[in-house]
Design a protein around this motif. Sequence first.
Motif, PDB file in Angstrom:
ATOM      1  N   ARG A   9      37.786 -69.238  -0.615  1.00  0.00           N
ATOM      2  CA  ARG A   9      38.276 -70.726  -1.300  1.00  0.00           C
ATOM      3  C   ARG A   9      37.565 -72.145  -1.357  1.00  0.00           C
ATOM      4  O   ARG A   9      37.367 -72.073  -1.878  1.00  0.00           O
ATOM      5  N   LYS A  10      36.036 -71.233  -0.390  1.00  0.00           N
ATOM      6  CA  LYS A  10      35.126 -72.024   0.017  1.00  0.00           C
ATOM      7  C   LYS A  10      33.766 -71.676   0.017  1.00  0.00           C
ATOM      8  O   LYS A  10      33.669 -70.880   1.390  1.00  0.00           O
ATOM      9  N   PRO A  11      32.382 -72.570  -0.308  1.00  0.00           N
ATOM     10  CA  PRO A  11      31.110 -71.867   1.317  1.00  0.00           C
ATOM     11  C   PRO A  11      31.764 -73.000   1.794  1.00  0.00           C
ATOM     12  O   PRO A  11      31.998 -74.114   1.748  1.00  0.00           O
ATOM     13  N   LEU A  12      30.850 -72.655   2.856  1.00  0.00           N
ATOM     14  CA  LEU A  12      30.882 -73.277   3.778  1.00  0.00           C
ATOM     15  C   LEU A  12      29.226 -74.237   4.179  1.00  0.00           C
ATOM     16  O   LEU A  12      28.502 -73.915   4.379  1.00  0.00           O
ATOM     17  N   LEU A  13      29.272 -75.067   4.036  1.00  0.00           N
ATOM     18  CA  LEU A  13      27.941 -76.192   3.820  1.00  0.00           C
ATOM     19  C   LEU A  13      27.474 -76.432   5.250  1.00  0.00           C
ATOM     20  O   LEU A  13      28.230 -77.724   4.900  1.00  0.00           O
ATOM     21  N   THR A  14      26.930 -76.345   6.164  1.00  0.00           N
ATOM     22  CA  THR A  14      26.789 -76.515   7.791  1.00  0.00           C
ATOM     23  C   THR A  14      25.150 -76.322   7.797  1.00  0.00           C
ATOM     24  O   THR A  14      24.570 -75.642   6.451  1.00  0.00           O
ATOM     25  N   GLU A  15      24.732 -76.824   8.387  1.00  0.00           N
ATOM     26  CA  GLU A  15      23.797 -77.089   9.511  1.00  0.00           C
ATOM     27  C   GLU A  15      22.877 -74.673   9.554  1.00  0.00           C
ATOM     28  O   GLU A  15      21.877 -74.783   8.794  1.00  0.00           O
ATOM     29  N   LYS A  16      24.014 -74.687  10.020  1.00  0.00           N
ATOM     30  CA  LYS A  16      23.930 -73.127  10.564  1.00  0.00           C
ATOM     31  C   LYS A  16      23.618 -72.358   9.161  1.00  0.00           C
ATOM     32  O   LYS A  16      22.583 -71.578   8.877  1.00  0.00           O
ATOM     33  N   GLN A  26      24.566 -65.403   2.991  1.00  0.00           N
ATOM     34  CA  GLN A  26      25.891 -66.694   2.049  1.00  0.00           C
ATOM     35  C   GLN A  26      26.919 -66.941   3.163  1.00  0.00           C
ATOM     36  O   GLN A  26      27.682 -65.892   3.557  1.00  0.00           O
ATOM     37  N   VAL A  27      27.041 -67.927   3.182  1.00  0.00           N
ATOM     38  CA  VAL A  27      28.855 -68.358   4.276  1.00  0.00           C
ATOM     39  C   VAL A  27      30.047 -69.163   3.445  1.00  0.00           C
ATOM     40  O   VAL A  27      29.442 -69.718   2.872  1.00  0.00           O
ATOM     41  N   PHE A  28      30.983 -67.890   3.249  1.00  0.00           N
ATOM     42  CA  PHE A  28      31.701 -68.629   2.407  1.00  0.00           C
ATOM     43  C   PHE A  28      33.612 -68.819   3.844  1.00  0.00           C
ATOM     44  O   PHE A  28      33.598 -67.877   4.835  1.00  0.00           O
ATOM     45  N   GLU A  29      34.036 -69.309   3.092  1.00  0.00           N
ATOM     46  CA  GLU A  29      35.214 -69.210   4.159  1.00  0.00           C
ATOM     47  C   GLU A  29      37.083 -68.596   3.491  1.00  0.00           C
ATOM     48  O   GLU A  29      36.992 -69.237   1.846  1.00  0.00           O
ATOM     49  N   VAL A  30      37.523 -67.008   3.300  1.00  0.00           N
ATOM     50  CA  VAL A  30      37.496 -66.316   2.811  1.00  0.00           C
ATOM     51  C   VAL A  30      39.088 -66.709   3.578  1.00  0.00           C
ATOM     52  O   VAL A  30      39.406 -67.108   4.504  1.00  0.00           O
ATOM     53  N   ALA A  31      40.299 -65.936   2.496  1.00  0.00           N
ATOM     54  CA  ALA A  31      41.746 -65.833   2.609  1.00  0.00           C
ATOM     55  C   ALA A  31      41.700 -64.822   4.269  1.00  0.00           C
ATOM     56  O   ALA A  31      40.853 -63.986   4.459  1.00  0.00           O
ATOM     57  N   THR A  32      42.727 -65.348   4.726  1.00  0.00           N
ATOM     58  CA  THR A  32      42.953 -64.285   6.387  1.00  0.00           C
ATOM     59  C   THR A  32      43.145 -62.953   5.980  1.00  0.00           C
ATOM     60  O   THR A  32      43.477 -61.741   6.702  1.00  0.00           O
ATOM     61  N   TRP A  33      43.685 -62.510   5.021  1.00  0.00           N
ATOM     62  CA  TRP A  33      44.195 -61.228   4.765  1.00  0.00           C
ATOM     63  C   TRP A  33      43.568 -60.721   3.769  1.00  0.00           C
ATOM     64  O   TRP A  33      43.557 -59.502   3.276  1.00  0.00           O
ATOM     65  N   ALA A  79      33.251 -65.730   6.518  1.00  0.00           N
ATOM     66  CA  ALA A  79      32.521 -64.776   5.976  1.00  0.00           C
ATOM     67  C   ALA A  79      30.847 -64.891   5.712  1.00  0.00           C
ATOM     68  O   ALA A  79      30.589 -65.349   5.069  1.00  0.00           O
ATOM     69  N   TYR A  80      30.417 -64.190   6.451  1.00  0.00           N
ATOM     70  CA  TYR A  80      28.209 -63.897   6.335  1.00  0.00           C
ATOM     71  C   TYR A  80      28.173 -63.473   5.360  1.00  0.00           C
ATOM     72  O   TYR A  80      28.198 -61.815   6.057  1.00  0.00           O
ATOM     73  N   VAL A  81      27.983 -62.978   4.154  1.00  0.00           N
ATOM     74  CA  VAL A  81      27.653 -62.510   3.678  1.00  0.00           C
ATOM     75  C   VAL A  81      25.990 -61.914   3.027  1.00  0.00           C
ATOM     76  O   VAL A  81      25.397 -63.626   2.800  1.00  0.00           O
ATOM     77  N   GLU A  82      25.571 -60.971   3.213  1.00  0.00           N
ATOM     78  CA  GLU A  82      24.213 -61.197   3.127  1.00  0.00           C
ATOM     79  C   GLU A  82      23.624 -60.234   1.706  1.00  0.00           C
ATOM     80  O   GLU A  82      24.465 -59.047   1.818  1.00  0.00           O
ATOM     81  N   LEU A  83      23.341 -60.700   1.074  1.00  0.00           N
ATOM     82  CA  LEU A  83      22.407 -60.466  -0.665  1.00  0.00           C
ATOM     83  C   LEU A  83      21.417 -59.566  -0.374  1.00  0.00           C
ATOM     84  O   LEU A  83      20.717 -59.626   1.180  1.00  0.00           O
ATOM     85  N   VAL A  84      21.551 -59.050  -1.350  1.00  0.00           N
ATOM     86  CA  VAL A  84      20.309 -57.719  -1.480  1.00  0.00           C
ATOM     87  C   VAL A  84      18.595 -58.781  -2.031  1.00  0.00           C
ATOM     88  O   VAL A  84      18.778 -59.418  -2.618  1.00  0.00           O
ATOM     89  N   GLU A  85      17.745 -58.090  -1.454  1.00  0.00           N
ATOM     90  CA  GLU A  85      16.453 -59.241  -1.651  1.00  0.00           C
ATOM     91  C   GLU A  85      16.153 -59.177  -3.153  1.00  0.00           C
ATOM     92  O   GLU A  85      16.653 -57.821  -3.418  1.00  0.00           O
ATOM     93  N   GLY A  86      15.925 -60.084  -3.430  1.00  0.00           N
ATOM     94  CA  GLY A  86      15.146 -59.755  -5.066  1.00  0.00           C
ATOM     95  C   GLY A  86      16.924 -60.369  -5.192  1.00  0.00           C
ATOM     96  O   GLY A  86      16.362 -60.839  -7.008  1.00  0.00           O
ATOM     97  N   ALA A  87      17.384 -60.502  -5.133  1.00  0.00           N
ATOM     98  CA  ALA A  87      18.651 -60.677  -6.520  1.00  0.00           C
ATOM     99  C   ALA A  87      19.040 -62.399  -6.316  1.00  0.00           C
ATOM    100  O   ALA A  87      18.875 -62.379  -5.296  1.00  0.00           O
ATOM    101  N   PRO A  88      19.915 -62.596  -7.578  1.00  0.00           N
ATOM    102  CA  PRO A  88      19.583 -64.210  -8.218  1.00  0.00           C
ATOM    103  C   PRO A  88      21.100 -64.213  -7.522  1.00  0.00           C
ATOM    104  O   PRO A  88      21.721 -64.351  -6.909  1.00  0.00           O
ATOM    105  N   ALA A  89      20.668 -65.473  -6.584  1.00  0.00           N
ATOM    106  CA  ALA A  89      21.458 -66.240  -5.719  1.00  0.00           C
ATOM    107  C   ALA A  89      21.904 -67.389  -6.510  1.00  0.00           C
ATOM    108  O   ALA A  89      21.006 -67.865  -7.247  1.00  0.00           O
TER     109      ALA A  89
END
Length: 91
Positions: A9-16, A26-33, A79-89
């Motif tokens: 849905r959207k990225p969550l832009l918070t202090e955390k 990366q933190v995203f709001e995703v669909a409940t399904w 959803a808290y998504v951990e990306l592989v180190e060295g991958a472009p974000a």
Amino acid sequence: MTKIFDVIRKPLLTEKGQILREKNIQVFEVATWATKHQIKEAVELLLQSKVKGIRTVRIPSRTKRLGRFVGTSSPRKKAYVELVEGAPASE
């Protein structure tokens, strides 16, 4: 096949979230399904990088009140998504 923005849905832009970005999460709001596999495919297509791991959190609806009117907020899923180190974000 579902579309990327049906799942994410959207990225969550918070202090955390900003603190977690330094740790390549990366933190995203995703669909409940949405499942973890669908979230992984959507993030890899969107960010063009590999996903190392995903943690999801369901946030139930809450009762909201405005004067004498009572309603509920919509349930959400993060959803808290951990990306592989060295991958472009995306910045």
